[in-house]
Design a protein around this motif. Structure first.
Motif, PDB file in Angstrom:
ATOM      1  N   VAL A 141       0.858  -1.177   0.000  1.00  0.00           N
ATOM      2  CA  VAL A 141       0.000   0.000   0.000  1.00  0.00           C
ATOM      3  C   VAL A 141       0.898   1.233   0.000  1.00  0.00           C
ATOM      4  N   GLN A 142       0.694   2.088  -0.988  1.00  0.00           N
ATOM      5  CA  GLN A 142       1.479   3.317  -1.110  1.00  0.00           C
ATOM      6  C   GLN A 142       0.879   4.454  -0.291  1.00  0.00           C
TER       7      GLN A 142
ATOM      8  N   LYS B 137      -6.196   7.585   1.211  1.00  0.00           N
ATOM      9  CA  LYS B 137      -6.778   8.927   1.240  1.00  0.00           C
ATOM     10  C   LYS B 137      -8.167   8.843   1.873  1.00  0.00           C
TER      11      LYS B 137
ATOM     12  N   SER C 239      -9.805   6.129  -0.703  1.00  0.00           N
ATOM     13  CA  SER C 239      -9.100   5.344  -1.716  1.00  0.00           C
ATOM     14  C   SER C 239      -7.788   4.820  -1.152  1.00  0.00           C
ATOM     15  N   VAL C 240      -7.310   3.762  -1.803  1.00  0.00           N
ATOM     16  CA  VAL C 240      -6.055   3.133  -1.422  1.00  0.00           C
ATOM     17  C   VAL C 240      -5.199   3.021  -2.674  1.00  0.00           C
ATOM     18  N   GLU C 241      -3.957   3.474  -2.559  1.00  0.00           N
ATOM     19  CA  GLU C 241      -2.978   3.359  -3.647  1.00  0.00           C
ATOM     20  C   GLU C 241      -2.229   2.044  -3.483  1.00  0.00           C
TER      21      GLU C 241
ATOM     22  N   ASP D 152       0.509  -0.203  -5.446  1.00  0.00           N
ATOM     23  CA  ASP D 152       1.468  -0.453  -6.527  1.00  0.00           C
ATOM     24  C   ASP D 152       1.043   0.194  -7.843  1.00  0.00           C
ATOM     25  N   GLY D 153       0.684   1.475  -7.814  1.00  0.00           N
ATOM     26  CA  GLY D 153       0.327   2.192  -9.024  1.00  0.00           C
ATOM     27  C   GLY D 153      -1.143   2.146  -9.387  1.00  0.00           C
ATOM     28  N   GLU D 154      -1.962   1.431  -8.665  1.00  0.00           N
ATOM     29  CA  GLU D 154      -3.396   1.351  -8.922  1.00  0.00           C
ATOM     30  C   GLU D 154      -4.132   2.012  -7.760  1.00  0.00           C
ATOM     31  N   THR D 155      -5.201   2.742  -8.074  1.00  0.00           N
ATOM     32  CA  THR D 155      -6.031   3.348  -7.043  1.00  0.00           C
ATOM     33  C   THR D 155      -7.364   2.618  -7.006  1.00  0.00           C
TER      34      THR D 155
ATOM     35  N   THR E  50     -11.110   2.289  -4.707  1.00  0.00           N
ATOM     36  CA  THR E  50     -11.945   3.040  -3.782  1.00  0.00           C
ATOM     37  C   THR E  50     -12.872   2.099  -3.022  1.00  0.00           C
TER      38      THR E  50
END
Length: 159
Positions: free
Chosen positions: A128-129, A132, A138-140, A142-145, A147
């Motif tokens: 998990v990056q 928000k 939302s959760v980032e 590895d480059g994907e968001t 919700t």
């Protein structure tokens, strides 16, 4: 509309149990777990008789026992240097249930498998990056968001 109803960040004991319970109730659940294989960090789990009741109510009991859970009925402890007499938890506890012991990684694997079987989507080896908050958190990953209506941080003792 959100991609999921619930995202649990962490697929261990808490995150997987929640994911299973919610998936069984028809919720769209995503579990993201950084580990591809759980490590031995705790050396084992001990669950009190009232926790056994909860595991049974959540429909996790059979999975836990099948994964290697043991149900000792006696409990022995100490008061400082003095040993106390062993107690029979089936006789001494109002719950009339045994205690439960299990190797922690086996418990985690069993619960995560139960969540997946119940319909939760499980992604392992995912970092998990960021998360928000907001009306649609939302959760980032590895480059994907992705919700959700609700994001739950269940990433162990340090969350």
């Amino acid at each position: 509309m959100a991609d999921y109803d619930i995202i649990t960040v962490g697929g261990g004991v808490a995150g997987a149990a929640l994911a299973k319970a919610m998936a069984e109730r028809g919720k769209r659940v995503l579990v993201v777990e950084r580990e591809t294989q759980f490590k031995d960090r705790v050396r084992g789990e001990w669950v009190a008789p009232w926790g056994v009741i909860e595991a049974k109510e959540l429909g996790l009991w059979d999975d836990i026992v099948a994964a290697g859970g043991h149900t000792p009925t006696f409990f022995a402890t100490r008061a400082g240097p003095m040993p106390l007499p062993p107690r029979n938890v089936l006789e001494d506890c109002a719950a009339n249930e045994p205690q439960l012991t299990i190797f922690h990684p086996e418990l985690q694997e069993a619960l995560l498998a139960a969540a997946e079987k119940a319909g939760a989507e499980v992604r392992r080896g995912v970092k998990v990056q960021g998360v928000k908050p907001g009306a649609e958190p939302s959760v980032e990953l590895d480059g994907e968001t992705v919700t959700a209506r609700l994001v739950v941080g269940a990433d162990g003792r340090n969350s």
